[in-house]
Design an enzyme around this catalytic site. Sequence first.
Site, PDB file in Angstrom:
ATOM      1  CG  HIS A 129       2.985  -4.398  -1.621  1.00  0.00           C
ATOM      2  ND1 HIS A 129       2.772  -3.096  -1.984  1.00  0.00           N
ATOM      3  CD2 HIS A 129       1.842  -4.809  -1.015  1.00  0.00           C
ATOM      4  CE1 HIS A 129       1.553  -2.731  -1.615  1.00  0.00           C
ATOM      5  NE2 HIS A 129       0.966  -3.749  -1.023  1.00  0.00           N
ATOM      6  CG  ASP A 206       8.001  -4.140   2.074  1.00  0.00           C
ATOM      7  OD1 ASP A 206       7.485  -4.062   3.197  1.00  0.00           O
ATOM      8  OD2 ASP A 206       7.332  -4.142   1.023  1.00  0.00           O
ATOM      9  CD  GLN A 209       1.951  -8.407   5.189  1.00  0.00           C
ATOM     10  OE1 GLN A 209       1.584  -8.936   6.241  1.00  0.00           O
ATOM     11  NE2 GLN A 209       1.156  -7.665   4.446  1.00  0.00           N
ATOM     12  CE  LYS A 232       0.503  -3.682   5.260  1.00  0.00           C
ATOM     13  NZ  LYS A 232      -0.667  -4.187   4.565  1.00  0.00           N
ATOM     14  CB  CYS A 372      -0.352  -4.437  -3.943  1.00  0.00           C
ATOM     15  SG  CYS A 372      -1.725  -3.357  -3.592  1.00  0.00           S
TER      16      CYS A 372
END
Length: 424
Positions: A129, A206, A209, A232, A372
């Site tokens: 991203h 990261d 997700q 999220k 993104c």
Amino acid sequence: MPLTNKHLLPESLRSDFPIITNDLVAGRPLVFLDNAASTQRPRQVIELITRVYEHDYANVHRGIHTLSERSTELYEQAREKIAVFLGAAHAREIIFTQGTTGSINLVARSWGETNLRPGDEILTTVMEHHSNLVPWQQVATKTGAILRHVPLTDDGRLDMSAFQKLLSERTKLVAVASVSNTLGTINPVAEIITQAHAVGALVLVDAAQSVPHLATDVVKLDADFLAFSGHKMLGPSGVGVLYGKEQLLDAMPPFLGGGSMINEVRLDGFTPAELPAKFEAGTPPIVPAIAMSAAVDYLQSVGLAAIHRHEMALTQLAYDALSQIEGLRILGPAPEHRAGLISFAFERIHAHEFAQVLNDQFGVAVRAGHHCTQPLHKLLGISASTRASFYLYNRPEEIDRLVEGIRIVQAMFAPQGRRRTRPQ
Ligand code: PLP
């Protein structure tokens, strides 16, 4: 494998999500398949937000009055809960930020600018991203460090033999997504961390997700830094978390200066506060952070293993159906290597136009664009894609609506990409 109820979560939990059950789009119940961008909130989170504003709200860590004490306690309890949720050793390793982007920028600016020297290497991947690319580009420009990128295999997974070749004693940090927000690929983060540590590099995960969908244990993983966002994972927007190992965070200078992050300020300087306050300058996102505790409670009450099973069942269903559609290209690997999202593209139909009709005619909300991940899209030879992403409240019937919508919208476009009939 046929889909049975044992793979799926009970339908009854949908009634916890007012927006899912109240909203009509195109005259039909909303089918919300844009969860990778932001999820919806259950009543339990919304009610906690209301309760705090009605009964417990004041600024934190400032007043000695009752309301300030109450909101400070709730704020710190949320931090404790998140520490336990992540398997962190101490709550002081949990920094509230404005989101994944804020967390990664904190590490890039504070750790990166302090520790990187010309010629040092930062290793990231082509599937990241922008939030896990741009901050490293900025820090590389400032420090003279070199940015390198792990390529993909043909089926959209990380090329681990290339990773091994790129990794060297010059590598100071590996920054990698645990799950790609475009390809859905679940990356072998544990293996990446072990190999990175073997050459003395740190690893930032990261986890935007993955934390909402897969159980995370930062100690078992041995992650140095891990970033994610509240919005999220059923929580509010405006808040996220940076987990960092205590000794690393301790050695890093504060990123932002201002109130709350100091022990003492003189006219000619300051001494920073201890963790975690050192990294929480100014008034933090008080109620969003408190509300994350209700989101964590909710996720734990349903169970991350059950959520993952549910998402995998929906993903398999969608993957099988989408694979049958002529002219539709699925991005990323087979279902066994991916989390609960599928991006796809058509050769001659633009994703935006496609998603617009899907929404307007079928009430199906999907994301269209580059998500993104512009460099990844460029690499795949496309400028945009359409993404359907699933969460615990989605149902098999909604996948059917998506697929039916795709087939009909596709038929509305002429074979050469000219639209035969504009849907009314
Ligand atoms: N990283 C990944 C993998 C994401 O999917 C996202 C959001 O889509 C981000 C980072 C940025 O998250 P936020 O906008 O909440 O800071």
